[in-house]
Design a protein around this motif. Structure first.
Motif, PDB file in Angstrom:
ATOM      1  N   ASP A   1       0.835  -1.195   0.000  1.00 52.53           N
ATOM      2  CA  ASP A   1       0.000   0.000   0.000  1.00 52.53           C
ATOM      3  C   ASP A   1       0.879   1.256   0.000  1.00 52.53           C
ATOM      4  O   ASP A   1       1.589   1.511   0.979  1.00 52.53           O
ATOM      5  CB  ASP A   1      -0.897  -0.017   1.244  1.00 52.53           C
ATOM      6  N   PRO A   2       0.831   2.075  -1.064  1.00 48.21           N
ATOM      7  CA  PRO A   2       1.680   3.281  -1.119  1.00 48.21           C
ATOM      8  C   PRO A   2       1.310   4.320  -0.062  1.00 48.21           C
ATOM      9  O   PRO A   2       2.100   5.207   0.252  1.00 48.21           O
ATOM     10  CB  PRO A   2       1.437   3.818  -2.539  1.00 48.21           C
ATOM     11  N   ASP A   3       0.101   4.205   0.523  1.00 42.75           N
ATOM     12  CA  ASP A   3      -0.285   5.136   1.585  1.00 42.75           C
ATOM     13  C   ASP A   3       0.423   4.816   2.904  1.00 42.75           C
ATOM     14  O   ASP A   3       0.486   5.655   3.806  1.00 42.75           O
ATOM     15  CB  ASP A   3      -1.805   5.085   1.810  1.00 42.75           C
ATOM     16  N   LEU A   4       0.940   3.585   3.025  1.00 38.53           N
ATOM     17  CA  LEU A   4       1.613   3.164   4.254  1.00 38.53           C
ATOM     18  C   LEU A   4       3.137   3.186   4.134  1.00 38.53           C
ATOM     19  O   LEU A   4       3.841   3.257   5.136  1.00 38.53           O
ATOM     20  CB  LEU A   4       1.169   1.749   4.642  1.00 38.53           C
ATOM     21  N   PHE A   5       3.654   3.111   2.905  1.00 35.01           N
ATOM     22  CA  PHE A   5       5.102   3.055   2.682  1.00 35.01           C
ATOM     23  C   PHE A   5       5.560   4.201   1.785  1.00 35.01           C
ATOM     24  O   PHE A   5       5.023   4.394   0.695  1.00 35.01           O
ATOM     25  CB  PHE A   5       5.495   1.725   2.013  1.00 35.01           C
ATOM     26  N   GLU A   6       6.555   4.956   2.268  1.00 31.90           N
ATOM     27  CA  GLU A   6       7.133   6.002   1.421  1.00 31.90           C
ATOM     28  C   GLU A   6       7.933   5.356   0.286  1.00 31.90           C
ATOM     29  O   GLU A   6       7.914   5.808  -0.850  1.00 31.90           O
ATOM     30  CB  GLU A   6       8.045   6.917   2.243  1.00 31.90           C
TER      31      GLU A   6
END
Length: 230
Positions: A60-65
């Motif tokens: 999930d790109p919202d959780l991982f930079e």
């Protein structure tokens, strides 16, 4: 390492898809942001004898930079797994650059020791190897002495590295010291009441001790030390 692998990956993925081949049927299950989109369903059939599970997920790109996978880290772990389970074949392919490796070692821990000692000068070419199994556990040991001054002693319990050691490492050290001292005394290699210490014995030694237990007892949540008495 804590028995929650798939659940955690699912919770941190934008989507995760599981496909299972079993009993000549193919079933599928898909999750989105950790929640099942629909119940498990049959999506086809497969030939008799064909079985296995494929898991595909997108972080999930919202959780991982940064959501890139580290090829070298994965490669090191897969190589370790292939050494610890002789005959297991793991293929790692990086589709970003077509880099590909296959990890497969029929020699198991014996090959693992040779790999660790590849830059050292071995005292004996063939590693010493033991395998013993009972109903509820297996023990596999490989060791080779080199002309190095330091020792490399690595322990695993159910394929989990135990950097803190534990009963399997302390048991190995005790047995090694006792056996070599008894051999030296029986063959008059020691004068008087001299005994060799464990540190003496393990100088230059590379050893891997792998145990597989039905109900392993670990000390601490990080599982870095084995406490099982057997």
């Amino acid at each position: 390492l804590h028995g929650v692998g798939a659940a955690v990956v699912n919770a941190m993925s934008k989507w995760m898809k599981i496909e299972i081949k079993k009993d000549q049927k193919v079933h599928s299950l898909k999750f989105a942001t950790g929640v099942a989109e629909a119940p498990l369903k049959q999506i086809g059939e497969c030939p008799e004898g064909e079985a296995g599970t494929a898991v595909t997920f997108k972080l999930d790109p919202d959780l991982f930079e940064i959501h890139e996978f580290d090829y070298d880290r994965l490669g090191n772990r897969f190589r370790e797994m292939a050494f610890l389970n002789k005959g297991l074949k793991i293929v790692l392919k990086d589709e970003r650059n077509d880099k590909k490796e296959t990890f497969h070692y029929d020699g198991g821990l014996g090959e693992f020791v040779l790999y660790l000692n590849r830059a050292k000068t071995a005292v004996h070419k063939k590693p010493v190897y033991f395998f013993h199994s009972k109903e509820d556990y297996e023990v596999e040991i490989a060791m080779q002495w080199t002309d190095s001054y330091s020792e490399t002693l690595t322990g695993y319990a159910n394929n989990i590295n135990t950097p803190g050691g534990g009963t399997h490492i302390s048991g190995f050290k005790t047995a090694l010291t006792r056996v070599l001292n008894n051999y030296a005394k029986d063959n008059n290699l020691l004068k008087g009441k001299v005994s060799l210490t464990g540190d003496d014995m393990r100088e230059g030694l590379t050893a891997i001790i792998s145990v597989k237990l039905a109900n392993p007892q670990f000390e601490g949540q990080t599982k870095d030390k084995l406490g099982s008495s057997e």
